[in-house]
Motif scaffolding. Structure first.
Motif, short mmCIF file in Angstrom:
data_model
loop_
_atom_site.label_atom_id
_atom_site.label_comp_id
_atom_site.label_asym_id
_atom_site.label_seq_id
_atom_site.Cartn_x
_atom_site.Cartn_y
_atom_site.Cartn_z
N TYR A 57 8.39 -2.58 16.18
CA TYR A 57 8.07 -2.37 14.78
C TYR A 57 7.56 -0.95 14.56
N THR A 58 7.97 -0.34 13.44
CA THR A 58 7.46 0.97 13.04
C THR A 58 7.03 0.88 11.59
N VAL A 59 5.82 1.37 11.30
CA VAL A 59 5.31 1.46 9.93
C VAL A 59 4.83 2.87 9.71
N HIS A 60 5.28 3.49 8.61
CA HIS A 60 4.84 4.87 8.36
C HIS A 60 4.76 5.10 6.86
N ALA A 61 3.96 6.10 6.48
CA ALA A 61 3.77 6.41 5.07
C ALA A 61 3.30 7.85 4.93
N GLU A 62 3.94 8.57 4.01
CA GLU A 62 3.45 9.92 3.69
C GLU A 62 2.16 9.83 2.87
N GLU A 63 2.07 8.78 2.05
CA GLU A 63 0.89 8.62 1.20
C GLU A 63 0.67 7.14 0.92
N LEU A 64 -0.55 6.70 1.10
CA LEU A 64 -0.91 5.32 0.77
C LEU A 64 -1.69 5.32 -0.54
N LYS A 65 -1.58 4.23 -1.25
CA LYS A 65 -2.29 4.11 -2.53
C LYS A 65 -2.73 2.66 -2.72
N GLY A 66 -3.95 2.49 -3.24
CA GLY A 66 -4.48 1.15 -3.47
C GLY A 66 -3.57 0.32 -4.35
N ALA A 67 -3.56 -1.00 -4.10
CA ALA A 67 -2.64 -1.87 -4.84
C ALA A 67 -3.24 -3.27 -4.93
N HIS A 68 -2.72 -4.07 -5.87
CA HIS A 68 -3.08 -5.49 -5.96
C HIS A 68 -2.04 -6.29 -5.19
N LEU A 93 0.82 -1.22 0.00
CA LEU A 93 0.00 0.00 0.00
C LEU A 93 0.86 1.27 0.00
N GLY A 94 2.18 1.10 0.13
CA GLY A 94 3.06 2.26 0.07
C GLY A 94 3.72 2.63 1.38
N ALA A 95 3.55 1.81 2.41
CA ALA A 95 4.15 2.11 3.70
C ALA A 95 5.59 1.61 3.75
N ARG A 96 6.37 2.17 4.66
CA ARG A 96 7.73 1.71 4.93
C ARG A 96 7.77 1.04 6.29
N PHE A 97 8.53 -0.02 6.35
CA PHE A 97 8.56 -0.85 7.55
C PHE A 97 9.96 -0.82 8.15
N GLU A 98 10.03 -0.60 9.45
CA GLU A 98 11.31 -0.62 10.17
C GLU A 98 11.18 -1.53 11.38
#
Length: 434
Positions: A151-162, A138-143
């Motif tokens: 765990y840390t997950v963050h995203a400036e922008e998410l976008k629909g995906a398959h 979905l566009g998130a980054r995982f650390e």
């Protein structure tokens, strides 16, 4: 640490009502984080795991009103994201595996989420890759900070995906689904879990304004919306508790009616019990189990030994294999219990062998049970509950055994079964909480 003292054998009779589904409750309570409006949830089981999650949300800033032990209102208007960085959050969240599902809603709504490595039952490897794979699609980054196990997950922008999930994980599907409902664009989740818990979550999200199609299948299509509203939701009866009561009735030769059991939502559970030779009648929303002097395990058509194995829904839920195993100890015939998903869930069989059961543990995933046909009763024993499902299996064994049994560490049972001792005592059990 508390214990149960059980004096058996117990012959029970009467009616019992199953609690609300634990696994569904953990999902839909986390889903209340997706909206600032009020969400009312009924039939919440009053058990340790669920109560811990409710307290966690309250400490995060969710306003909670308790109408009764089983009905709550949640309003997540102002979430304290700074609390997610505290030691208190890490301690509370790490004690409950189901709380991992706060990450999807937080990521969708605030663009970031934090979480410690979760706890829960020690039943083998239970990886989280599916959750983070979905978030990354979905566009998130995982650390991951291995020193802190955080765990840390963050995203400036998410976008629909398959996405094609690597396994049909129930909690993984729920987490990614909750992130997707507020993500712009269309998200397709293939190989999604489709258990009744997931279907219930989808129905609740749809009432909140989400756009989800494919409910009940392994392909979910989600068109993201900008905002979700409040709703009211009622949790299904717990299929694991229903199955536990069916097994308990057969094992103890008791006559029991399970009221409001929602048999249409049980999938293969009734069929699997019938293959064990257990008679049951579906009477509307109720299930009647007559007292049986014996029950005989079927064989396959070619005469080979019956195998009872778990599988993703609509296959048999792995949470009931411990119950099937203990029930087989007093059946006529033999059965192979194959626990495919978790490699440590059969390790409680040594306690049943100490009680007189005839079981061969083939490997961490398989056990062969040679039934006694009620010819040789199990004997009372002192044991410790290793996890929720093994704990209730040991309780069923103790209810059928001759003499006094003691089960220590019953907090494990309390995590998943609401006031189980009081409810069973009302229909004839002899259980004392120490």
């Amino acid at each position: 640490m508390s214990s149960f003292e059980i004096t058996g054998p117990c012959r029970m009779s009467g009616e019992i009502i199953p609690q609300g589904a634990k696994n569904e409750a953990l999902q839909v309570i986390c889903a209340t984080l997706l909206t600032s409006e009020k969400v009312v949830i009924d039939n919440i089981p009053d058990i340790l795991d669920v109560n811990h999650l409710i307290r966690l949300l309250e400490e995060m800033g969710v306003e909670i009103d308790r109408f009764s032990p089983n009905k709550y209102a949640f309003r997540a208007g102002n979430i304290d994201l700074e609390y997610l960085q505290t030691k208190e959050f890490r301690k509370r969240a790490s004690s409950l595996r189901g709380s991992i599902m706060i990450m999807g809603p937080l990521l969708a709504r605030y663009g970031k989420a934090y979480f410690p490595k979760p706890g829960g039952d020690k039943i083998g490897r239970r990886r989280l890759d599916t959750h983070f794979f979905g978030f990354e699609k979905l566009g998130a980054r995982f650390e991951f900070k291995p020193d802190e196990i955080f765990y840390t997950v963050h995203a400036e922008e998410l976008k629909g995906a398959h996405m094609l999930l690597d396994e049909a994980s129930v909690t993984g599907t729920a987490n990614v689904l909750m992130a997707a409902v507020l993500t712009p664009g269309t998200t397709t989740i293939y190989n999604a879990a489709c258990e009744p818990y997931i279907q219930q979550l989808c129905k609740m999200l749809t009432r909140m304004g989400a756009d989800i199609s494919g409910i009940g299948s392994n392909l979910l299509i989600i068109n993201g919306v900008e905002v979700l509203k409040g709703c009211e939701h009622r949790i299904l009866p717990d299929m694991i508790e229903v199955g536990s009561f069916i097994g308990m009735a057969a094992m103890t030769q008791s006559e029991i009616t399970i009221k409001n059991a929602a048999p249409a939502e049980l999938g293969l559970i009734p069929l699997a019990f019938s293959r064990m030779g257990i008679n049951l009648e579906i009477r509307g929303e109720d299930i009647y189990i007559p007292a049986q002097a014996q029950y005989e395990i079927e064989t396959f058509i070619d005469g080979s030994i019956m195998t009872i194995a778990d599988a993703p829904w609509p296959g048999l839920t792995p949470d009931l294999l411990s119950v099937f195993l203990v029930v087989a100890t007093q059946a006529k015939g033999s059965v192979l219990i194959h626990q495919k998903m978790f490699e440590s869930r059969l390790f409680f069989v040594d306690k049943l062998i100490d009680m007189g059961a005839s079981i061969i543990l083939c490997d961490p995933h398989r056990a062969t049970v040679i039934g006694h046909n009620h010819g040789n009763s199990l004997r009372g024993s002192v044991m410790t509950s290793p996890d929720i499902r093994a704990g209730v299996a040991l309780l069923i064994a103790a209810l059928s055994a001759k003499g006094k049994s003691v089960i220590h560490n019953i907090e494990q049972i309390d995590r998943g079964y609401q006031n189980i001792d009081e409810r069973l005592n009302q229909i004839g059990a002899s259980i004392r909480r120490v």
